[in-house]
Scaffold this active site. Structure first.
Site, mmCIF file in Angstrom:
data_model
loop_
_atom_site.group_PDB
_atom_site.id
_atom_site.type_symbol
_atom_site.label_atom_id
_atom_site.label_comp_id
_atom_site.label_asym_id
_atom_site.label_seq_id
_atom_site.Cartn_x
_atom_site.Cartn_y
_atom_site.Cartn_z
ATOM 1 N N ARG A 122 0.837 -1.197 0.000
ATOM 2 C CA ARG A 122 0.000 0.000 0.000
ATOM 3 C C ARG A 122 0.876 1.253 0.000
ATOM 4 O O ARG A 122 0.969 1.986 0.984
ATOM 5 C CB ARG A 122 -0.957 -0.023 1.181
ATOM 6 N N GLN A 127 -1.089 2.274 -5.996
ATOM 7 C CA GLN A 127 -2.531 2.444 -5.814
ATOM 8 C C GLN A 127 -3.327 1.919 -7.002
ATOM 9 O O GLN A 127 -4.410 1.365 -6.841
ATOM 10 C CB GLN A 127 -2.848 3.925 -5.598
ATOM 11 N N ASP A 130 -3.976 -1.732 -6.515
ATOM 12 C CA ASP A 130 -4.480 -2.120 -5.189
ATOM 13 C C ASP A 130 -5.880 -2.706 -5.305
ATOM 14 O O ASP A 130 -6.891 -2.015 -5.171
ATOM 15 C CB ASP A 130 -4.469 -0.892 -4.274
ATOM 16 N N SER A 133 -8.268 -2.321 -2.213
ATOM 17 C CA SER A 133 -8.979 -1.042 -2.126
ATOM 18 C C SER A 133 -10.118 -0.966 -3.138
ATOM 19 O O SER A 133 -11.191 -0.460 -2.835
ATOM 20 C CB SER A 133 -7.992 0.122 -2.355
ATOM 21 N N TYR A 232 -2.998 0.195 7.445
ATOM 22 C CA TYR A 232 -4.162 -0.225 8.216
ATOM 23 C C TYR A 232 -4.062 0.320 9.638
ATOM 24 O O TYR A 232 -2.980 0.663 10.119
ATOM 25 C CB TYR A 232 -4.261 -1.757 8.269
#
Length: 527
Positions: A122, A127, A130, A133, A232
């Protein structure tokens, strides 16, 4: 190389790892694309659409695995699928390596490379790949839709001839990707939305979306920087957890809908909504537990089930929210896969280059060249959510605050007096010019005073309102239209034309200024 996508064999799974659009992009990288017949049907992508995009349709899964250099799929492979891997073949999929040691060993022994999409680090550069997500975003949105489908009232408040309907109250626990998506959907539907997260830095994000952040009166949360390296929330201390549960017990009777999203991959879901909280909720309330796959945040959640408690609370523990929006989910996941293959094909010549020095590729690779490469080393760059600790401001005593305010007032007064003195000197200097008409000085003094007053007024306005203020100022300043209207009756044709043009342009300024102001101010109002 040939990129192949088989049909998902897990019951109820409707997603597919390749779409016609992503196939077109993969072909631009020099790859060939193949798909098992019917693989995209459940997600709304027909074989004809794939064929039109230049994708080869292969009738059986066995033939597709055999013909493909790279196999891209969604769910963890079955025992039959993992045995189909061959030496040098690459598998890109969800893999759950922390709990899948047997398949890791099989893939490594076969000399295959496995890229686990949930292991993409992450970091900012990753991104676009990902997948966690992407799917969490859909799950958060769908959770609100599922809640509204099971909730017996409107989300938004209404006043009708038949009576008044209060807005629903929604609590979102966890403000990660799924939580923020749920907040956005809930506020857009008109509900009064509350959100909680152990990371205080997300409070601004929550409030910017129209929700209210739930603060705890607890100083030592034992959460360093608010988040772990992976982006996280870090586990909190037992004392903090107890304070958190106490706050939830206080809120439970007032909440109509609770959406829990607290989950860290590879760990059991923390129990945040206890049985007594459920029992204190109103009949018809809804709990949607997005952590059901790992045991659930609610004590009463049953995986893949919808249950109704004795007091009429509906608890939804579905684990297939992304699959319930298969077309959208497939499009996003296929884009994640395509971006991963873009990084794996740096020359865009259809040849895979597995660079184990690359943070993203290394982090996602769990087997390579006959070895198990899980777990990966920590990435060299910081995670997206990791932030530098903010320095705590020193608390001032009432006397120190008063002294600070007095010093600021004196500084402001000194600056204003200096500006006034400079302005007065300039006015006197202009007035001292020989043969200066008296009427000019009158107008000049009015001009200087207007500038000064205008500056003082605008200086006190919040920065966020400067644009609408300028717009309405332009509208008001167009009072010069009166001069143009007076000149419209001139005997000179040129003057009349110029006056007409002045009226036209000033009118645009007036109406445009007020229109822009209205639209800008509407941005600060909650609909």
């Amino acid at each position: 190389m040939k990129i192949g996508t088989p049909k998902e064999v897990l019951e109820g799974e409707r997603r597919v790892a390749m779409t016609p659009d992503s196939a077109l992009q993969l072909q631009k990288l020099g790859h060939e694309c193949a798909i098992e017949s019917g693989a995209g049907e459940a997600a709304g992508f027909t074989d004809a659409a794939y064929k039109e995009a230049g994708v080869e349709i292969i009738k059986s899964a066995a033939a597709l695995w055999k013909a493909s250099d790279v196999v891209a799929k969604v769910r963890i492979p079955t025992d039959t699928e993992i045995k189909r891997l061959t030496k040098g073949q690459t598998l890109i999929t969800y893999f759950n390596p922390s709990e899948n040691e047997e398949q890791l060993k099989i893939a490594a022994d076969k000399g295959s490379t496995v890229v686990a999409m949930e292991m993409v680090p992450r970091i900012s550069r990753a991104q676009k790949m990902d997948a966690l997500s992407s799917m969490a975003n859909i799950a958060g949105y769908r959770a609100v839709i599922e809640a509204s489908n099971n909730f017996g009232r409107f989300f938004t408040g209404q006043v009708t001839a038949a009576g008044k309907v209060p807005p629903a109250k929604v609590l979102v626990v966890g403000a990660g990707v799924a939580g923020l998506a749920a907040i956005g959907a809930s506020t857009s539907l008109g509900a009064i939305t509350y959100a909680f997260d152990v990371r205080p830095e997300v409070a601004e994000q929550i409030e910017s979306m129209g929700a209210e952040f739930v603060f705890l009166d607890f100083e030592d949360t034992d959460v360093k920087d608010g988040a772990e390296t992976g982006g996280y929330a870090a586990p909190s201390s037992p004392e903090f957890q107890e304070k958190q549960l106490e706050k939830f017990r206080e809120m439970a009777p007032d909440m109509d809908i609770v959406i829990t999203t607290a989950l860290i991959p590879g760990r059991p879901a923390p129990k945040l909504w206890t049985k007594d909280m459920v029992e204190s909720m109103k009949n018809g309330s809804v709990i949607v537990d997005l952590a059901a796959e790992r045991g659930g945040n609610c004590e009463l959640t049953q995986k893949d089930e919808r249950i109704v408690t004795d007091n009429g609370v509906i608890i939804i523990g579905y684990t297939d929210f992304p699959s319930r929006m298969a077309q959208q989910s497939s499009s996003l996941y296929a884009t994640n896969i395509r971006h991963m293959l873009t990084d794996l094909t740096p020359e865009k010549d259809g040849k895979i280059v597995h660079d184990m020095e690359d943070d993203v590729i290394r982090g996602a690779t769990v087997t390579h060249e006959g070895e198990v490469t899980y777990p990966p080393p920590k990435p060299k760059v910081q995670a997206i959510a990791a932030q530098k600790p903010k320095e705590k401001k020193k608390e001032l005593t009432p006397e120190e605050k008063k002294a600070q305010e007095l010093a600021a007032f004196k500084k402001q007064t000194r600056n204003q007096v200096t500006l006034l003195a400079i302005g007065a000197a300039l006015v006197l200097g202009v007035g001292a010019i020989p043969n200066m008409p008296a009427s000019f000085m009158q107008h000049f003094i009015v001009f200087v005073l207007s500038v000064f007053i205008g500056f003082q007024v605008i200086w006190g306005v919040a920065h966020s309102l400067h644009t609408p203020l300028m717009a309405v100022t332009n509208a008001i300043s167009s009072i010069i239209i009166l001069g143009a209207l007076i000149q419209m009756g001139s005997s000179s044709l040129l003057v009349t034309i110029l006056a007409a043009l002045s009226v036209f342009m000033a009118a645009i300024n007036i109406f445009g200024g007020f229109l822009v102001t209205r639209r800008m101010l509407a941005m600060f109002q909650k609909s």
